[in-house]
Write an enzyme that holds these catalytic residues in place. Structure first.
Site, short mmCIF file in Angstrom:
data_model
loop_
_atom_site.label_atom_id
_atom_site.label_comp_id
_atom_site.label_asym_id
_atom_site.label_seq_id
_atom_site.Cartn_x
_atom_site.Cartn_y
_atom_site.Cartn_z
N ASP A 12 0.84 -1.19 0.00
CA ASP A 12 0.00 0.00 0.00
C ASP A 12 0.88 1.24 0.00
O ASP A 12 1.47 1.58 1.01
CB ASP A 12 -0.89 -0.05 1.26
CG ASP A 12 -1.74 1.20 1.40
OD1 ASP A 12 -1.92 1.92 0.40
OD2 ASP A 12 -2.21 1.44 2.53
N ASN A 14 -0.11 4.45 -0.62
CA ASN A 14 -0.69 5.73 -0.17
C ASN A 14 -1.42 5.61 1.17
O ASN A 14 -2.23 6.47 1.53
CB ASN A 14 -1.60 6.32 -1.25
CG ASN A 14 -2.81 5.42 -1.50
OD1 ASN A 14 -2.87 4.28 -1.02
ND2 ASN A 14 -3.79 5.92 -2.24
N ASP A 16 -3.89 3.86 2.54
CA ASP A 16 -5.34 3.80 2.78
C ASP A 16 -5.75 2.36 3.14
O ASP A 16 -6.92 2.03 3.21
CB ASP A 16 -6.13 4.30 1.55
CG ASP A 16 -5.90 3.43 0.32
OD1 ASP A 16 -5.03 2.52 0.37
OD2 ASP A 16 -6.58 3.64 -0.70
N ASP A 20 -1.83 -1.22 -3.94
CA ASP A 20 -2.12 -0.48 -5.17
C ASP A 20 -0.97 -0.61 -6.17
O ASP A 20 0.06 -1.22 -5.87
CB ASP A 20 -2.38 1.00 -4.84
CG ASP A 20 -1.40 1.52 -3.79
OD1 ASP A 20 -0.19 1.28 -3.99
OD2 ASP A 20 -1.82 2.10 -2.78
N ASP A 89 -5.73 -9.85 -15.72
CA ASP A 89 -6.89 -10.70 -15.58
C ASP A 89 -7.96 -10.16 -16.52
O ASP A 89 -8.07 -8.96 -16.71
CB ASP A 89 -7.40 -10.63 -14.13
CG ASP A 89 -7.74 -12.00 -13.57
OD1 ASP A 89 -8.59 -12.66 -14.19
OD2 ASP A 89 -7.18 -12.40 -12.54
N ASP A 190 -10.67 -15.38 -16.88
CA ASP A 190 -11.49 -15.86 -15.78
C ASP A 190 -12.55 -16.84 -16.32
O ASP A 190 -13.15 -16.59 -17.37
CB ASP A 190 -12.18 -14.64 -15.15
CG ASP A 190 -12.80 -14.94 -13.80
OD1 ASP A 190 -12.08 -15.38 -12.90
OD2 ASP A 190 -14.02 -14.72 -13.65
N GLU A 247 -8.55 -19.92 -17.04
CA GLU A 247 -9.05 -20.64 -15.88
C GLU A 247 -10.20 -21.51 -16.38
O GLU A 247 -11.28 -21.01 -16.67
CB GLU A 247 -9.54 -19.69 -14.79
CG GLU A 247 -9.99 -20.44 -13.54
CD GLU A 247 -10.92 -19.61 -12.63
OE1 GLU A 247 -10.96 -19.91 -11.44
OE2 GLU A 247 -11.61 -18.71 -13.13
N HIS A 311 -5.74 -17.18 -5.45
CA HIS A 311 -6.57 -16.33 -4.59
C HIS A 311 -7.92 -16.95 -4.25
O HIS A 311 -8.69 -16.34 -3.50
CB HIS A 311 -6.76 -14.98 -5.29
CG HIS A 311 -7.54 -15.12 -6.57
ND1 HIS A 311 -7.04 -15.76 -7.68
CD2 HIS A 311 -8.79 -14.75 -6.89
CE1 HIS A 311 -7.95 -15.76 -8.63
NE2 HIS A 311 -9.03 -15.15 -8.18
N ASP A 312 -8.24 -18.09 -4.83
CA ASP A 312 -9.53 -18.73 -4.53
C ASP A 312 -9.39 -19.94 -3.60
O ASP A 312 -10.38 -20.50 -3.15
CB ASP A 312 -10.18 -19.25 -5.83
CG ASP A 312 -10.66 -18.13 -6.72
OD1 ASP A 312 -10.96 -17.04 -6.21
OD2 ASP A 312 -10.72 -18.36 -7.95
O1 TEU Z 1 -13.20 -18.19 -10.01
C1 TEU Z 1 -14.09 -19.18 -10.44
C2 TEU Z 1 -14.76 -19.95 -9.39
O2 TEU Z 1 -15.69 -20.64 -9.71
C3 TEU Z 1 -14.29 -19.85 -7.97
O3 TEU Z 1 -14.48 -18.57 -7.49
C4 TEU Z 1 -15.03 -20.78 -7.08
O4 TEU Z 1 -16.38 -20.54 -7.14
C5 TEU Z 1 -14.60 -20.62 -5.67
O5 TEU Z 1 -13.22 -20.76 -5.59
C6 TEU Z 1 -15.24 -21.66 -4.80
O6 TEU Z 1 -14.74 -21.54 -3.56
C7 TEU Z 1 -13.04 -17.02 -10.72
C8 TEU Z 1 -12.14 -16.08 -9.94
O7 TEU Z 1 -10.88 -16.66 -9.79
C9 TEU Z 1 -12.80 -15.78 -8.63
O8 TEU Z 1 -11.99 -15.01 -7.79
C10 TEU Z 1 -14.09 -15.05 -8.93
O9 TEU Z 1 -14.81 -14.88 -7.74
C11 TEU Z 1 -14.95 -15.82 -9.92
O10 TEU Z 1 -14.24 -16.35 -11.02
C12 TEU Z 1 -16.00 -14.89 -10.50
O11 TEU Z 1 -15.40 -13.97 -11.35
CA CA Z 2 -3.51 2.14 -1.32
#
Ligand code: TEU
Ligand code: CA
Length: 524
Positions: A12, A14, A16, A20, A89, A190, A247, A311-312
């Site tokens: 971060d 700035n 907040d 970023d 993305d 995505d 993905e 991240h999921d």
């Molecule tokens: O993810 C697809 C997706 O189906 C996952 O989010 C899944 O539903 C979740 O991991 C279940 O726990 C992509 C992105 O990577 C995700 O961050 C988004 O939320 C999703 O698409 C919608 O754009």
């Molecule tokens: Ca920031």
């Protein structure tokens, strides 16, 4: 080697509380030092942030919390001057519900964009069909103004586009061209397997998968999706040196054949994610089976990629949580960086960040809010990068958008840079070895020990060299006894005391040992 940055959690600049683009720029030396080839940024576009930016309201601009278009261009220039590529993305399946297209589309049944989304009257006062969203509720939402239902595969704030409409495709291709013209090196697409839906909106058959009560026969992986992927590839190839990674989402246990099918024999995605490995338990035999199946399904013209965290998903190294996570992280790093296929590293993976425990009141992820406490959502793998043991882990001078994990005093970049034998330096060593030894990138992959006694052994070899990778997935000393007479020299190991030479693959492995041997000559 691609490094995924979750921009709101990187740095971060700035104060907040939200990471970023200027923050990424400030930390660029760190990125360069890792030795990776490219960064992939999770969405930074304009968004009301119902799904942390995966709900885009303006594809041509940057969300103010991340900075400006100028910041992005500066970042791109700095990356390129350091020989690092930048992958954005790209969310094609849906937009935000406040995107002007949806606002117009929902305003009446006969406007210019009336069929840009998927609208339906419903059937005798009921929803149009049985399709479910990722939140396990009906994927249909009633819209008062239009007096119709619209489809949303995710949140109701993420209406699905109608890809059967050529104007949607044209608009989205223009967006991709815009970013390619600015100079981005590619896209991470995505849920690329979700775009097309059955025109007749037929009901999905039921399924026994605990993650989804129906098979997604009519709302995923429709034949038209493959045509789309092919056209995206043509667009990408009309520019020099660009790529797309898709993905291809499927629920556990994953579906490697499906993911590979989107490579379309060299005409589809350049890379396709398969999540089978990250869905696997930490077990040598299971890893072997999964890797083998993935490689078997890659077409001759294709190239795999490998990923353990994103991240999921919960951070893999900490999933089977126990006191051994540092050793497990090292084994996984060495595996990821010696496998055949492009490795994806998720920010924080290189310092062994953990899945945080986040109280309900701090949860931001809509999935966490919806399913708490059965499923606490995705925030635990999205906490701010731990730069130092200073306040807020050196991430910000302000309270961060998600709480910093309390382990930041021990697990942080500053500590690990100082320590020659830290996980961070281990990662960097493996990255450098991968760059130096062409067998690790282009060599054949040949399994020798397929999980027996918890050990996985494989060769990576090309015309120049043969490397042997030994991984002990167990926490006990285990004898590897594989007849392969040659002169083997230790190239790199989790265990510094490892002997220098072997004449055979008869080795007493340390708990969680991960070692690379190099063949220096045949014994005759
Ligand atoms: O993810 C697809 C997706 O189906 C996952 O989010 C899944 O539903 C979740 O991991 C279940 O726990 C992509 C992105 O990577 C995700 O961050 C988004 O939320 C999703 O698409 C919608 O754009
Ligand atoms: Ca920031």
């Amino acid at each position: 080697m691609i490094y995924q940055i979750y921009p709101r959690s990187f740095f971060d600049a700035n104060d907040d509380g939200i990471g970023d683009l200027p923050g990424i720029i400030k930390k660029f030396d760190y990125i360069v030092d890792l030795g990776i080839d490219a960064i992939w940024l999770s969405p930074i576009y304009m968004s009301p942030m119902h799904d942390c930016g995966y709900d885009i309201s303006d594809y041509y601009n940057i969300a103010p919390c991340f900075g400006t278009l100028e910041d992005f261009k500066t970042l791109l220039a700095i990356a390129h001057s350091n020989n690092i590529k930048v992958i954005m993305d790209m969310v094609l399946n849906h937009t935000s519900h406040v995107h002007p297209w949806f606002i117009e589309s929902s305003s009446s049944k006969d406007n210019d964009k009336s069929d840009w989304y998927i609208w339906h009257d419903g059937k005798k006062g009921k929803k149009p069909n049985n399709w479910k969203s990722a939140y396990l509720e009906s994927a249909w939402e009633w819209n008062q103004i239009r007096q119709q239902y619209y489809l949303h595969s995710f949140l109701k704030e993420q209406p699905d586009l109608n890809w059967h409409n050529p104007k949607v495709k044209e608009a989205m291709f223009n967006i991709m061209r815009y970013w390619l013209d600015i100079g981005v090196d590619g896209f991470r697409l995505d849920v690329i397997n979700y775009c097309y839906k059955d025109r007749r909106l037929r009901n999905n058959p039921f399924s026994i998968n605990p993650f989804s009560e129906q098979t997604e026969k009519y709302n995923r992986n429709r034949p038209e999706n493959y045509v789309l992927v092919k056209e995206i590839r043509e667009l990408i190839d009309s520019y020099d040196n660009r790529m797309v990674v898709g993905e291809v989402f499927s629920y556990p246990p994953g579906n490697p054949e499906l993911s590979a099918s989107y490579l379309l024999d060299g005409k589809g995605l350049n890379l396709s994610f398969d999540f089978s490995l990250l869905y696997q338990p930490f077990n040598a035999r299971k890893f072997y089976q999964c890797i083998k199946r993935w490689y078997n399904t890659i077409p001759k013209t294709g190239w795999p990629c490998n990923v353990l965290s994103n991240h999921d998903q919960p951070r893999y190294g900490d999933k089977h949580s126990n006191d051994d996570s540092d050793s497990i992280n090292r084994l996984l790093a060495l595996l990821l960086l010696t496998l055949w296929g492009t490795p994806f590293i998720y920010y924080g993976e290189e310092i062994g960040m953990k899945n945080s425990t986040i109280p309900l009141k701090n949860i931001v992820d809509p999935a966490g809010k919806r399913f708490w406490p059965i499923y606490k959502g995705r925030d635990r793998a999205r906490t701010p990068m731990q730069w130092s043991d200073e306040a807020n882990a050196g991430f910000s001078n302000f309270a961060s958008w998600l709480p910093i994990d309390s382990n930041y005093r021990t697990i942080n970049v500053k500590n690990q840079i100082k320590d020659r034998y830290s996980l961070l330096n281990f990662f960097k060593d493996c990255i450098r070895l991968r760059k130096k030894h062409s067998a690790l990138t282009c060599g054949l992959w040949e399994p020798l020990v397929k999980g027996k006694h918890g050990i996985l052994v494989y060769l990576r070899k090309n015309d120049y060299e043969t490397l042997c990778i030994i991984l002990n997935f167990t926490n006990s000393p285990t004898l590897l006894n594989y007849r392969y007479e040659a002169q083997w020299k230790v190239l790199y190991s989790t265990h510094r005391s490892r002997f220098e030479h072997f004449a055979d693959l008869r080795i007493q492995c340390y708990p969680y040992e991960a070692t690379i041997l190099q063949k220096v000559g045949d014994l005759t």
